[in-house]
Design an enzyme around this catalytic site. Structure first.
Site, PDB file in Angstrom:
ATOM      1  CG  HIS A 235     -33.547  10.295   5.892  1.00 52.94           C
ATOM      2  ND1 HIS A 235     -32.387  10.308   5.742  1.00 52.94           N
ATOM      3  CD2 HIS A 235     -34.203  11.402   5.614  1.00 52.94           C
ATOM      4  CE1 HIS A 235     -32.092  11.567   5.037  1.00 52.94           C
ATOM      5  NE2 HIS A 235     -33.053  12.364   5.229  1.00 52.94           N
ATOM      6  N   GLY A 236     -32.448   6.731   5.917  1.00 45.85           N
ATOM      7  CA  GLY A 236     -31.085   6.156   5.692  1.00 45.85           C
ATOM      8  C   GLY A 236     -30.004   7.061   5.931  1.00 45.85           C
ATOM      9  CG  ASP A 237     -27.079  10.370   5.453  1.00 45.72           C
ATOM     10  OD1 ASP A 237     -26.436  10.462   6.391  1.00 45.72           O
ATOM     11  OD2 ASP A 237     -26.645  11.410   4.693  1.00 45.72           O
ATOM     12  CG  LEU A 238     -33.517  11.336  10.127  1.00 48.60           C
ATOM     13  CD1 LEU A 238     -33.983  12.180   9.223  1.00 48.60           C
ATOM     14  CD2 LEU A 238     -34.404  10.686  11.029  1.00 48.60           C
TER      15      LEU A 238
END
Length: 316
Positions: free
Chosen positions: A198-201
């Protein structure tokens, strides 16, 4: 004609300047054009996140059972790969992508509810839900993934920034704590798994839904180590940790529960989280945070980040 929320307009202009103002002037026309092409009509009021608007819509002539949302984001490199991630996941743990217009940074997405995981009061549930979603979203990156941002490609810049910040900024972290973050970049950051993450969860990017209990939104669409998102989750929980009777114990519990639910190595989870808190401590001193741009509030958060980074370094 849509009505763009005043807060979104103000924040966009403050952040982006003239390019932001020009984009906002054309935003109603973008919405009208893509909705006409996709044969959808508005079905509610415009809401917004940090960089884009969200408009409830439905296909012309259909009822609420075909409800979707239109998301249009400000053109920015950080928003480029969001539809790529949704396309790979195909609704697995995230909202479904129905249509995309990359030129306008516009997407037609499955409609979820407006309530987020951040509204859940049970910290254990927050960590468990986020961990389960992290495991489901961590799928093999597509073969043409060089178009996706690789976290390993950022490791050199991360190390350089850590060393620059440690030299230039006044902080209370010990040299060994900063060294631990640099070691994580070198040992875990430079070579990572070929997995889409995701990278920004964080909890605000996880929505209640009908098709599944919870679905992820707003991904960065990165290739790398799923444990990276443990740091995202923990740093986003800083306001709650500040109010905890024992912040260190609460932080360790979040990481334990997240790591178990995500089926990740506990030490790896801890090391990524420690790195992210060192980065956050420095970032706040240079740029402020969304919840505190300056003043005593910012001092409290940056000093808390210093202390938690120290604590996580000792345990790791």
């Amino acid at each position: 004609m849509i009505v763009v929320p005043e807060e979104f307009t103000r924040c966009t202009v403050e952040r982006e300047g003239e390019p932001g103002a020009a984009w906002l002037a054309g935003l109603p026309g973008i919405v009208e054009e893509v909705l006409g092409r996709w044969d959808h009509v508005p079905d509610g009021a415009v809401t917004h996140g940090g960089v884009g608007i969200v408009l409830p819509v439905r296909r012309r002539g259909d009822g609420a059972e075909r409800a979707s949302v239109l998301k249009v984001s400000f053109p920015h490199p950080g928003n480029v790969h969001e539809p790529d991630a949704f396309a790979v996941w195909g609704g697995r743990g995230a909202v479904q992508l129905h249509a995309r217009d990359d030129g306008h940074f516009a997407m037609l997405l499955e409609r979820a509810r407006t309530s987020t995981l951040a509204e859940v009061g049970d910290a254990d549930e927050v960590a468990e839900v986020a961990g389960r979603l992290s495991r489901r979203l961590a799928v093999p990156a597509p073969r043409d993934h060089p178009q996706l941002p690789c976290l390993s490609g950022q490791a050199g810049a991360w190390e350089d920034q850590l060393r620059e910040d440690a030299t230039e900024l006044v902080h209370t972290m010990s040299p060994s704590t900063v060294d631990a973050a640099v070691a994580t970049v070198r040992e875990l950051g430079r070579e990572q798994a070929e997995l889409l993450v995701h990278g920004d969860l964080h909890a605000r990017n996880i929505l209640r839904a009908e098709r599944e209990p919870w679905l992820a939104v707003d991904p960065k669409g990165c290739v790398g180590d799923p444990a990276y998102d443990a740091g995202t989750l923990l740093t986003s929980r800083t306001p709650a940790l500040l109010d905890a009777p024992d912040p260190g114990k609460a932080a360790h519990r979040i990481l334990d529960i997240f790591g178990e639910a995500a089926e990740l190595d506990r030490v790896r989870v801890q090391r990524w989280a420690q790195l992210r808190f060192v980065q956050a401590a420095f970032w706040g001193r240079r740029h402020g945070f969304r919840v505190a741009r300056g003043g005593p509030g910012l001092d409290v958060i940056t000093q808390f980040a210093d202390g938690l980074a120290e604590l996580l370094a000792r345990r790791a």
